[in-house]
Design a protein around this motif. Structure first.
Motif, PDB file in Angstrom:
ATOM      1  N   VAL A 175       0.853  -1.182   0.000  1.00 12.61           N
ATOM      2  CA  VAL A 175       0.000   0.000   0.000  1.00 12.61           C
ATOM      3  C   VAL A 175       0.894   1.239   0.000  1.00 12.61           C
ATOM      4  N   TYR A 176       0.654   2.136  -0.963  1.00 16.64           N
ATOM      5  CA  TYR A 176       1.419   3.383  -1.032  1.00 16.64           C
ATOM      6  C   TYR A 176       0.684   4.522  -0.337  1.00 16.64           C
ATOM      7  N   ALA A 177      -0.635   4.569  -0.515  1.00 14.16           N
ATOM      8  CA  ALA A 177      -1.444   5.610   0.141  1.00 14.16           C
ATOM      9  C   ALA A 177      -2.677   4.966   0.749  1.00 14.16           C
ATOM     10  N   ASP A 178      -3.025   5.401   1.953  1.00 16.06           N
ATOM     11  CA  ASP A 178      -4.173   4.863   2.675  1.00 16.06           C
ATOM     12  C   ASP A 178      -5.430   4.859   1.809  1.00 16.06           C
ATOM     13  N   GLY A 179      -6.295   3.901   2.080  1.00 20.06           N
ATOM     14  CA  GLY A 179      -7.540   3.826   1.345  1.00 20.06           C
ATOM     15  C   GLY A 179      -8.374   2.632   1.755  1.00 20.06           C
ATOM     16  N   ILE A 180      -9.203   2.197   0.828  1.00 23.12           N
ATOM     17  CA  ILE A 180     -10.117   1.075   1.059  1.00 23.12           C
ATOM     18  C   ILE A 180     -10.145   0.219  -0.204  1.00 23.12           C
ATOM     19  N   ALA A 181     -10.152  -1.089  -0.020  1.00 24.65           N
ATOM     20  CA  ALA A 181     -10.244  -2.014  -1.154  1.00 24.65           C
ATOM     21  C   ALA A 181     -11.267  -3.093  -0.847  1.00 24.65           C
ATOM     22  N   LEU A 182     -11.832  -3.635  -1.896  1.00 23.30           N
ATOM     23  CA  LEU A 182     -12.707  -4.797  -1.785  1.00 23.30           C
ATOM     24  C   LEU A 182     -11.889  -6.005  -2.197  1.00 23.30           C
ATOM     25  N   GLY A 183     -11.980  -7.086  -1.447  1.00 21.74           N
ATOM     26  CA  GLY A 183     -11.200  -8.274  -1.744  1.00 21.74           C
ATOM     27  C   GLY A 183     -12.061  -9.492  -1.984  1.00 21.74           C
ATOM     28  N   LEU A 184     -11.592 -10.337  -2.895  1.00 29.55           N
ATOM     29  CA  LEU A 184     -12.217 -11.623  -3.175  1.00 29.55           C
ATOM     30  C   LEU A 184     -11.123 -12.676  -3.207  1.00 29.55           C
ATOM     31  N   SER A 185     -11.302 -13.726  -2.422  1.00 34.63           N
ATOM     32  CA  SER A 185     -10.333 -14.822  -2.421  1.00 34.63           C
ATOM     33  C   SER A 185     -10.638 -15.775  -3.573  1.00 34.63           C
ATOM     34  N   VAL A 186      -9.698 -16.645  -3.853  1.00 33.41           N
ATOM     35  CA  VAL A 186      -9.891 -17.676  -4.870  1.00 33.41           C
ATOM     36  C   VAL A 186     -11.144 -18.487  -4.542  1.00 33.41           C
ATOM     37  N   GLU A 187     -11.285 -18.867  -3.286  1.00 29.72           N
ATOM     38  CA  GLU A 187     -12.437 -19.680  -2.871  1.00 29.72           C
ATOM     39  C   GLU A 187     -13.744 -18.911  -3.055  1.00 29.72           C
ATOM     40  N   GLN A 188     -13.737 -17.624  -2.743  1.00 26.64           N
ATOM     41  CA  GLN A 188     -14.949 -16.820  -2.923  1.00 26.64           C
ATOM     42  C   GLN A 188     -15.315 -16.707  -4.405  1.00 26.64           C
TER      43      GLN A 188
END
Length: 189
Positions: free
Chosen positions: A94-107
């Motif tokens: 991470v270079y600058a603070d923020g928010i991300a949505l994540g999806l795993s392989v299983e999801q």
């Protein structure tokens, strides 16, 4: 950005698909200096950056080599590690603070099992190799920089020129000369 907008960029999804995506995706806070992936570990997730920035890099010979830059409204992951499920040769930091949505392989697999419409997520995986063509081939420094100006100008606001130069596989001095040369070219309005 609503998840429906994110999915709309990938293809066509039913309201039920969008609802399932909303319930499946994990919201993650991004803090500068944190790693989404460390070299030597397997990339198990893809991330959609809502806010903030992330860069993919290697550490070698005391030098940090930037492989890719990611800003808001972009997907972020290590393509080779994710697809082949083998240890990554790069870091995602991470270079600058923020928010991300994540999806795993299983999801992702669970989403596809629920609805074949989620096979369209494969378009995200194709994005992971597109950069290689532009910056790892024989483009001149000027052509590389013009590509960024034309297709990813937001990166110039989000990252310092030293990281941009590394991303383009040129020195900061060469980037400075390229920018100077472009500034002297008359613009047609």
């Amino acid at each position: 950005m609503a998840t429906s907008e994110i999915l709309a960029r990938l293809g066509t999804f039913s309201p039920a698909d969008m609802d399932l995506f909303d319930r499946t995706v994990i919201c993650r806070k991004l803090i500068k200096g944190d790693f989404l992936l460390r070299e030597g570990t397997v990339c198990r997730s893809v991330f959609y950056i809502l806010e903030g920035t992330v860069y993919q890099h290697t550490e070698g010979d005391g030098e940090r080599q930037v492989i890719d830059l990611h800003a808001a409204d972009e997907w972020c992951f290590n393509h080779a590690s994710f697809v082949e499920q083998r240890p990554s040769t790069t870091n995602l930091e991470v270079y600058a603070d923020g928010i991300a949505l994540g999806l795993s392989v299983e999801q992702i697999h669970a989403l596809i099992a629920y609805s074949p419409a989620f096979l369209q997520i494969g378009r995200v995986l194709q994005q992971g190799v597109s950069r290689l063509h532009y910056f790892d081939n024989s483009l001149t420094p000027l052509e590389k920089y013009e590509y960024v100006l034309a297709h990813r100008p937001h990166l110039l606001q989000a990252f310092p020129l030293k990281l941009i130069a590394s991303y383009l596989k040129i020195t900061p001095e060469t980037l400075s000369r390229v920018r100077e040369k472009l500034a002297k070219i008359p613009r047609v309005s």
